[in-house]
Design an enzyme around this catalytic site. Structure first.
Site, PDB file in Angstrom:
ATOM      1  N   LYS A  34       0.852  -1.197   0.000  1.00  0.00           N
ATOM      2  CA  LYS A  34       0.000   0.000   0.000  1.00  0.00           C
ATOM      3  C   LYS A  34       0.888   1.247   0.000  1.00  0.00           C
ATOM      4  O   LYS A  34       2.099   1.162   0.250  1.00  0.00           O
ATOM      5  CB  LYS A  34      -0.907  -0.022   1.238  1.00  0.00           C
ATOM      6  CG  LYS A  34      -0.156  -0.029   2.565  1.00  0.00           C
ATOM      7  CD  LYS A  34      -1.057  -0.421   3.726  1.00  0.00           C
ATOM      8  CE  LYS A  34      -0.293  -0.402   5.039  1.00  0.00           C
ATOM      9  NZ  LYS A  34      -1.063  -1.019   6.142  1.00  0.00           N
ATOM     10  N   ARG A 132     -11.095  -0.209  14.732  1.00  0.00           N
ATOM     11  CA  ARG A 132     -10.895   0.659  13.578  1.00  0.00           C
ATOM     12  C   ARG A 132     -11.627   0.105  12.358  1.00  0.00           C
ATOM     13  O   ARG A 132     -12.415   0.779  11.737  1.00  0.00           O
ATOM     14  CB  ARG A 132      -9.370   0.732  13.327  1.00  0.00           C
ATOM     15  CG  ARG A 132      -8.906   1.737  12.365  1.00  0.00           C
ATOM     16  CD  ARG A 132      -7.401   1.706  12.242  1.00  0.00           C
ATOM     17  NE  ARG A 132      -6.893   0.480  11.635  1.00  0.00           N
ATOM     18  CZ  ARG A 132      -5.649   0.326  11.172  1.00  0.00           C
ATOM     19  NH1 ARG A 132      -4.786   1.318  11.287  1.00  0.00           N
ATOM     20  NH2 ARG A 132      -5.265  -0.804  10.630  1.00  0.00           N
ATOM     21  N   TYR A 253      13.252  30.621   8.885  1.00  0.00           N
ATOM     22  CA  TYR A 253      11.970  31.269   9.189  1.00  0.00           C
ATOM     23  C   TYR A 253      11.768  31.408  10.687  1.00  0.00           C
ATOM     24  O   TYR A 253      12.065  30.500  11.460  1.00  0.00           O
ATOM     25  CB  TYR A 253      10.815  30.430   8.632  1.00  0.00           C
ATOM     26  CG  TYR A 253      10.579  30.618   7.154  1.00  0.00           C
ATOM     27  CD1 TYR A 253      10.178  31.855   6.637  1.00  0.00           C
ATOM     28  CD2 TYR A 253      10.734  29.553   6.270  1.00  0.00           C
ATOM     29  CE1 TYR A 253       9.951  32.024   5.274  1.00  0.00           C
ATOM     30  CE2 TYR A 253      10.499  29.710   4.911  1.00  0.00           C
ATOM     31  CZ  TYR A 253      10.108  30.943   4.419  1.00  0.00           C
ATOM     32  OH  TYR A 253       9.877  31.098   3.083  1.00  0.00           O
ATOM     33  N   MET A 310      10.060  24.934   2.995  1.00  0.00           N
ATOM     34  CA  MET A 310       9.343  24.125   2.003  1.00  0.00           C
ATOM     35  C   MET A 310      10.305  23.389   1.077  1.00  0.00           C
ATOM     36  O   MET A 310      10.141  22.207   0.785  1.00  0.00           O
ATOM     37  CB  MET A 310       8.411  25.026   1.181  1.00  0.00           C
ATOM     38  CG  MET A 310       7.507  24.252   0.244  1.00  0.00           C
ATOM     39  SD  MET A 310       6.499  25.322  -0.801  1.00  0.00           S
ATOM     40  CE  MET A 310       5.477  26.162   0.404  1.00  0.00           C
TER      41      MET A 310
HETATM   42  C1  LIG Z   1      -0.187  -1.899   6.831  1.00  0.00           C
HETATM   43  C2  LIG Z   1      -0.712  -3.225   7.240  1.00  0.00           C
HETATM   44  C3  LIG Z   1       0.161  -4.327   7.374  1.00  0.00           C
HETATM   45  C4  LIG Z   1       1.654  -4.196   7.300  1.00  0.00           C
HETATM   46  O1  LIG Z   1       2.116  -3.717   8.534  1.00  0.00           O
HETATM   47  P1  LIG Z   1       3.685  -3.429   8.804  1.00  0.00           P
HETATM   48  O2  LIG Z   1       3.715  -3.013  10.222  1.00  0.00           O
HETATM   49  O3  LIG Z   1       4.069  -2.359   7.842  1.00  0.00           O
HETATM   50  O4  LIG Z   1       4.404  -4.699   8.551  1.00  0.00           O
HETATM   51  C5  LIG Z   1      -0.408  -5.558   7.628  1.00  0.00           C
HETATM   52  N1  LIG Z   1      -1.745  -5.702   7.775  1.00  0.00           N
HETATM   53  C6  LIG Z   1      -2.608  -4.658   7.692  1.00  0.00           C
HETATM   54  C7  LIG Z   1      -4.062  -4.874   7.894  1.00  0.00           C
HETATM   55  C8  LIG Z   1      -2.115  -3.391   7.428  1.00  0.00           C
HETATM   56  O5  LIG Z   1      -2.953  -2.351   7.371  1.00  0.00           O
END
Ligand SMILES: *Cc1c(COP(=O)(O)O)cnc(C)c1O
Length: 371
Positions: A34, A132, A253, A310
């Site tokens: 992801k 969640r 800044y 930036m």
């Molecule tokens: C992001 C995610 C992972 C991977 O987790 P890491 O800590 O990056 O290894 C696994 N399962 C779910 C549901 C996630 O959202």
């Protein structure tokens, strides 16, 4: 031309996947890709992982899954963020699997499969503590009585750890027990609980499939121990300018950093628009022990001076012999002792955020790319 040079080592990525697969005993190892494979690039990372032997990928969004499908035609691809109403046809078109996290989603997928006259595969997510996403544990325990489960193939039962990087946290065991209880009511269905850190828990909660993300990209899944993973990401920034500032001069800044004596400042050509957190700014007097960002120049740590801008970051290079640093040289922003975990710590965040924020303006080079 670019202010930042991002190096991504695909052979280290493949090697990390094999390390995690081996650490997972006999369980199958998937890869979580992801957020553009944690900033490293879906189009490059996925083929490297597939070539290493990975057949199953997880993403957050349908749009990400479609990108994975293009470069991994034969892979199994799960979409973690649930099923939006009306999207089942897109899943079917691209051969993707939703991760269903509520009875409403389960009903929509089941109805779609009934209408199609085919049992398409999906995962079911049970929330064992995050509160969640996913069915509650009591809901999960009633799954076996739901008739919709006859309408589609439940290819995977999954849950997600709250705190697996804290190996002593009692919530890990509570989640493992809750997950086992649900799993026992659904015999014969593959199960998955462990993220990167979960793979290394002493309880070995590997079940049938593990889902590492962060550790693949070089993050340390064991915060209190030496990192068993190889670094995947390196970042260098160009030095645009060098200048001397005098005692009591301020830098950047809002004038939040004050020189104690004469200091030499190097200005780097990256900033928060490149995803470098502004929270790594150094505010106070030079020489004070500030928890703030650092870079390595000529092999030496150089502390940030002032607020991150930036497009620019100013660093104190006084300790480096003047002839050893000049305009056009590069500073190591991520690399060596400045691991993604360390860069995150210095910015008051985690390495995950550093990786997934890596800027779009960087010139990217990939090493170990497959032919
Ligand atoms: C992001 C995610 C992972 C991977 O987790 P890491 O800590 O990056 O290894 C696994 N399962 C779910 C549901 C996630 O959202």
């Amino acid at each position: 031309m670019a202010g930042g040079l991002l190096h991504i080592d695909l052979s280290a990525l493949a090697s990390n996947w094999r390390t995690l697969r081996d650490a997972a005993g006999g369980a199958q190892a998937a890869a979580v890709v992801k957020a553009d494979a944690y900033g490293t690039g879906i189009e490059q990372a996925v083929p490297a992982l597939a070539q290493a032997g990975c057949h199953t990928f997880f993403v957050a969004h349908l749009s990400e899954a479609i990108r994975v499908r293009v470069v991994a035609p034969g892979a199994t691809i799960y979409v973690l963020n649930g099923l939006f109403p009306g999207t089942p046809p897109a899943y079917l078109e691209h051969g993707l699997r939703p991760v269903l996290g509520s009875f409403e989603e389960i009903e929509e997928w089941a109805a779609f499969c009934r209408a199609q006259g085919q049992k398409h595969a999906a995962a079911i997510h049970v929330d064992t503590g995050m509160n969640r996403l996913g069915l509650t544990v009591p809901q999960g325990l009633t799954l076996k009585d739901r008739t919709e489960l006859n309408d589609f193939e439940t290819a995977l039962l999954m849950s997600h750890f709250v705190s697996a990087e804290e190996s002593g946290n009692p919530i890990n065991l509570r989640q493992i027990e809750a997950f086992k209880a649900v799993r026992e009511t659904l015999p014969g269905i593959s199960a998955s609980l462990a993220n990167s850190s979960g793979i290394f828990l002493k309880e070995k909660p590997h079940f049938d499939l593990v889902r590492p993300g962060y550790a693949l990209y070089g993050g340390n899944p064991l915060p209190d121990q030496d990192n068993p993973m190889r670094p995947v990401v390196g970042l260098e920034a160009r030095i645009v300018q060098l200048r001397w500032v005098e005692e009591d001069d301020t830098v950047g800044y809002n004038a939040r950093w004050l020189a104690l004596g004469r200091r030499r400042i190097a200005t780097l050509s990256i900033g928060y628009a490149d995803g470098y957190p502004r929270s790594a700014s150094a505010r106070g007097r030079s020489g004070e022990e500030l928890l703030a960002g650092q870079v390595l120049i000529a092999g030496r740590p150089c502390p940030f001076a002032g607020n991150v801008s930036m497009d620019l970051i100013t660093v104190d290079v006084t300790e480096i012999p003047e002839r050893n640093v000049k305009r056009g040289d590069t500073a190591t922003v991520i690399g060596g002792a400045l691991t993604v975990d360390e860069v995150g710590r210095r910015a008051g965040t985690i390495g995950y955020e550093i990786l997934t924020s890596l800027g779009r303006r960087y010139a990217r080079t990939y090493r170990g790319r497959q032919a």
